[in-house]
Design an enzyme around this catalytic site. Sequence first.
Site, PDB file in Angstrom:
ATOM      1  N   ASN A  51     -10.447   0.621   0.991  1.00  0.00           N
ATOM      2  CA  ASN A  51      -8.984   0.617   0.942  1.00  0.00           C
ATOM      3  C   ASN A  51      -8.534   0.167  -0.437  1.00  0.00           C
ATOM      4  O   ASN A  51      -8.659  -0.999  -0.793  1.00  0.00           O
ATOM      5  CB  ASN A  51      -8.439  -0.322   2.022  1.00  0.00           C
ATOM      6  CG  ASN A  51      -6.908  -0.396   2.034  1.00  0.00           C
ATOM      7  OD1 ASN A  51      -6.243   0.131   1.153  1.00  0.00           O
ATOM      8  ND2 ASN A  51      -6.366  -1.056   3.030  1.00  0.00           N
ATOM      9  N   HIS A  56      -2.762   7.269   3.657  1.00  0.00           N
ATOM     10  CA  HIS A  56      -3.297   6.047   3.066  1.00  0.00           C
ATOM     11  C   HIS A  56      -4.629   5.708   3.715  1.00  0.00           C
ATOM     12  O   HIS A  56      -4.777   5.764   4.931  1.00  0.00           O
ATOM     13  CB  HIS A  56      -2.291   4.911   3.265  1.00  0.00           C
ATOM     14  CG  HIS A  56      -2.827   3.554   2.966  1.00  0.00           C
ATOM     15  ND1 HIS A  56      -3.595   3.287   1.848  1.00  0.00           N
ATOM     16  CD2 HIS A  56      -2.722   2.375   3.630  1.00  0.00           C
ATOM     17  CE1 HIS A  56      -3.924   2.013   1.840  1.00  0.00           C
ATOM     18  NE2 HIS A  56      -3.420   1.437   2.917  1.00  0.00           N
ATOM     19  N   CYS A 115       0.818  -1.221   0.000  1.00  0.00           N
ATOM     20  CA  CYS A 115       0.000   0.000   0.000  1.00  0.00           C
ATOM     21  C   CYS A 115       0.848   1.266   0.000  1.00  0.00           C
ATOM     22  O   CYS A 115       0.346   2.357  -0.265  1.00  0.00           O
ATOM     23  CB  CYS A 115      -0.936   0.008   1.211  1.00  0.00           C
ATOM     24  SG  CYS A 115      -2.069  -1.394   1.266  1.00  0.00           S
TER      25      CYS A 115
END
Length: 318
Positions: A273, A243, A110
């Site tokens: 996400n 994030h 990520c």
Amino acid sequence: MSFKILGTGSCLPQRTVTNEELSEFLDTSDEWIQQRVGIRQRRVCTTETTTDLAAGAAIAALEMSGTKPEELDMILCATVSADNAAPSLACSVQNKIEASCPAMDINAGCTGFIYMLETAAGFFAMGYKKILIIGAERLTRCADWTDRSTAVIFADGAGAMVLGPGNSYISSKLVAKGGDAVLRIPSFHGMSPFYEVEPREPYIYMNGQEVFKFAVNAMCTDLADAVEKAGLTMDEIAWVIPHQANARIIDFAVKKFGIKPERCLKNIEITGNTSAASVAILADELVRSGRLKDGDYIAMAAFGAGLTSAACVIKWEA
């Protein structure tokens, strides 16, 4: 010489999936999901590929920047869910948008988009003029749709930036602590009759509590170090783009680090996400909102499989 952001873009699948829809086949509820991760709905691919999303975001960024595909010197893609092991997602995008430059992928989980910004800075130091960077994921392909602890979190999407020469990339911090005990997506084990290791299922595995602890500490530490390295204080940072892994992680880090909540952006409620795409998608939203002013300092932070984490400070040039 580093770079400046010339244009941004994003692309999400057409299909929206709500928490109520997930509760039809998972032991979960809208209330449970919102309290646990802060997600109300997410975008999920039905016919779109990772390449489709990446190219859509790329085209939007190229249009904003006034850049033609043939002007690009490099295409970089951050992803853990490319359509193929080879060719790379970057090469697939290059073909789809009819560019002719070198292209390659980066995998830092990520955290990939911020790692990619650092990589782009290196190419600009070597004299490159225009670079397209893309974070794109189809994580719903990697999800175990019988596991409510992970299936409700992950989603699909892409974000992109076109970068040009400038001095906007002020500072950064990149971290990696290798290991797969906390977060992993195993690859297909193959069909070799000689391989004797028991295969792992090729779906997302995550120890949520351990990820939470790592993420909050990493976000706060990396942001503090990147801001200090830039010669700034947090009061001088106009916008923080974290994030979008979990709303509770973001809120906890905001409280621990003393960031004003209105300056720390979130869209996880409606996007879920999207891994390496999340920072780029949120950055595109900020740019297109008109809230950015010339000279504003932006701080980005991310964390993910690796374990990896990173933060950077960018000065916005209108």
